[in-house]
Design a protein around this motif. Sequence first.
Motif, PDB file in Angstrom:
ATOM      1  N   TRP A  44       0.750  -1.207  -0.004  1.00 39.97           N
ATOM      2  CA  TRP A  44      -0.096   0.087  -0.120  1.00 39.97           C
ATOM      3  C   TRP A  44       0.929   1.237   0.104  1.00 39.97           C
ATOM      4  O   TRP A  44       1.672   1.232   0.613  1.00 39.97           O
ATOM      5  CB  TRP A  44      -0.911  -0.115   1.190  1.00 39.97           C
ATOM      6  CG  TRP A  44      -1.926  -1.052   1.147  1.00 39.97           C
ATOM      7  CD1 TRP A  44      -1.960  -2.095   1.801  1.00 39.97           C
ATOM      8  CD2 TRP A  44      -3.047  -1.121   0.378  1.00 39.97           C
ATOM      9  NE1 TRP A  44      -3.220  -3.037   1.556  1.00 39.97           N
ATOM     10  CE2 TRP A  44      -3.804  -2.199   0.700  1.00 39.97           C
ATOM     11  CE3 TRP A  44      -3.618  -0.013  -0.413  1.00 39.97           C
ATOM     12  CZ2 TRP A  44      -5.207  -2.543   0.034  1.00 39.97           C
ATOM     13  CZ3 TRP A  44      -4.778  -0.533  -1.010  1.00 39.97           C
ATOM     14  CH2 TRP A  44      -5.559  -1.776  -0.690  1.00 39.97           C
ATOM     15  N   HIS A  45       0.386   2.334  -0.736  1.00 39.33           N
ATOM     16  CA  HIS A  45       1.190   3.461  -0.988  1.00 39.33           C
ATOM     17  C   HIS A  45       0.183   4.769  -0.663  1.00 39.33           C
ATOM     18  O   HIS A  45      -1.037   4.565  -1.032  1.00 39.33           O
ATOM     19  CB  HIS A  45       1.622   3.594  -2.119  1.00 39.33           C
ATOM     20  CG  HIS A  45       2.600   2.666  -2.698  1.00 39.33           C
ATOM     21  ND1 HIS A  45       4.209   2.466  -2.354  1.00 39.33           N
ATOM     22  CD2 HIS A  45       2.602   1.517  -3.309  1.00 39.33           C
ATOM     23  CE1 HIS A  45       4.531   1.550  -2.725  1.00 39.33           C
ATOM     24  NE2 HIS A  45       3.587   0.821  -3.301  1.00 39.33           N
ATOM     25  N   THR A  46       0.753   5.622   0.234  1.00 39.40           N
ATOM     26  CA  THR A  46      -0.287   6.703   0.558  1.00 39.40           C
ATOM     27  C   THR A  46      -0.448   7.650  -0.761  1.00 39.40           C
ATOM     28  O   THR A  46       0.410   7.840  -1.440  1.00 39.40           O
ATOM     29  CB  THR A  46       0.536   7.541   1.623  1.00 39.40           C
ATOM     30  OG1 THR A  46       0.874   6.861   2.695  1.00 39.40           O
ATOM     31  CG2 THR A  46      -0.333   8.743   1.951  1.00 39.40           C
ATOM     32  N   ALA A  47      -1.834   7.711  -0.715  1.00 36.97           N
ATOM     33  CA  ALA A  47      -2.351   8.540  -2.031  1.00 36.97           C
ATOM     34  C   ALA A  47      -2.635   9.878  -1.489  1.00 36.97           C
ATOM     35  O   ALA A  47      -2.817  10.322  -0.303  1.00 36.97           O
ATOM     36  CB  ALA A  47      -3.321   7.743  -2.930  1.00 36.97           C
ATOM     37  N   GLU A  48      -3.283  10.667  -2.492  1.00 36.66           N
ATOM     38  CA  GLU A  48      -3.944  12.048  -2.166  1.00 36.66           C
ATOM     39  C   GLU A  48      -5.291  12.000  -2.992  1.00 36.66           C
ATOM     40  O   GLU A  48      -5.399  11.430  -3.737  1.00 36.66           O
ATOM     41  CB  GLU A  48      -2.961  13.115  -2.374  1.00 36.66           C
ATOM     42  CG  GLU A  48      -2.542  13.368  -3.814  1.00 36.66           C
ATOM     43  CD  GLU A  48      -1.589  14.192  -4.164  1.00 36.66           C
ATOM     44  OE1 GLU A  48      -1.199  15.182  -3.074  1.00 36.66           O
ATOM     45  OE2 GLU A  48      -1.056  14.157  -5.204  1.00 36.66           O
ATOM     46  N   TRP A  49      -6.150  12.985  -2.159  1.00 33.47           N
ATOM     47  CA  TRP A  49      -7.308  13.121  -2.908  1.00 33.47           C
ATOM     48  C   TRP A  49      -7.346  14.410  -3.688  1.00 33.47           C
ATOM     49  O   TRP A  49      -6.751  15.570  -3.343  1.00 33.47           O
ATOM     50  CB  TRP A  49      -8.447  13.700  -1.540  1.00 33.47           C
ATOM     51  CG  TRP A  49      -8.847  12.290  -0.858  1.00 33.47           C
ATOM     52  CD1 TRP A  49      -8.404  12.316   0.568  1.00 33.47           C
ATOM     53  CD2 TRP A  49      -9.613  11.292  -1.152  1.00 33.47           C
ATOM     54  NE1 TRP A  49      -8.991  11.102   0.915  1.00 33.47           N
ATOM     55  CE2 TRP A  49      -9.744  10.553   0.034  1.00 33.47           C
ATOM     56  CE3 TRP A  49     -10.145  10.828  -2.468  1.00 33.47           C
ATOM     57  CZ2 TRP A  49     -10.300   9.446  -0.076  1.00 33.47           C
ATOM     58  CZ3 TRP A  49     -10.933   9.848  -2.406  1.00 33.47           C
ATOM     59  CH2 TRP A  49     -11.056   9.033  -1.158  1.00 33.47           C
ATOM     60  N   VAL A  50      -7.968  14.251  -5.003  1.00 32.21           N
ATOM     61  CA  VAL A  50      -7.883  15.444  -5.932  1.00 32.21           C
ATOM     62  C   VAL A  50      -9.489  15.270  -6.603  1.00 32.21           C
ATOM     63  O   VAL A  50      -9.691  14.526  -7.242  1.00 32.21           O
ATOM     64  CB  VAL A  50      -6.797  15.338  -6.978  1.00 32.21           C
ATOM     65  CG1 VAL A  50      -6.966  16.431  -7.841  1.00 32.21           C
ATOM     66  CG2 VAL A  50      -5.439  15.531  -6.202  1.00 32.21           C
ATOM     67  N   GLU A  51     -10.308  16.202  -6.333  1.00 32.93           N
ATOM     68  CA  GLU A  51     -11.647  16.418  -6.850  1.00 32.93           C
ATOM     69  C   GLU A  51     -12.195  15.028  -6.821  1.00 32.93           C
ATOM     70  O   GLU A  51     -12.787  14.449  -7.869  1.00 32.93           O
ATOM     71  CB  GLU A  51     -11.307  16.822  -8.517  1.00 32.93           C
ATOM     72  CG  GLU A  51     -10.726  18.176  -8.501  1.00 32.93           C
ATOM     73  CD  GLU A  51     -10.442  18.675  -9.910  1.00 32.93           C
ATOM     74  OE1 GLU A  51     -10.970  17.797 -10.952  1.00 32.93           O
ATOM     75  OE2 GLU A  51      -9.973  19.634 -10.347  1.00 32.93           O
TER      76      GLU A  51
END
Length: 96
Positions: A44-51
Motif C-alpha cells: 500500500w502507498h499513501t495517495a492523495e485526494w484530488v476532486e
Amino acid sequence: MVIPASSTEYVHVPVTAPAGTNLSGSPVKVAIVAHGDNPAKGEWHTAEWVEGRARLLVGPDGGALTLTRGNYRVWITVDPPGAENLVRLSGSLTIS
C-alpha cells in the motif's frame, strides 16, 4: 488504462463513498499489484485526494513505485471515521 513503462504520471482512482459517508478528509492508500491476491501490508502507498478521486504518482522519475511491463490490479483503501475500513479492487492497469 495503459501507461508506458518510461512514463511518470498519476494514476487516478475514482471512489464512490457509501451513502452518508464523506471521504474527503479520510486517509487513502493505493496498491498496484501484479498478483491475484489482496495486497499485502507493504504494497500500500499513501495517495492523495484530488476532486473526489484518489491519485498516486507512479513511474521511474520520482513515483511511489516503478512498474515494469505487464498487467496489474489497482486497489484502494480508505479509512473513514467510524468502524469501517474500506478496501476495493478498483480496476486494472497495463504497463507497456
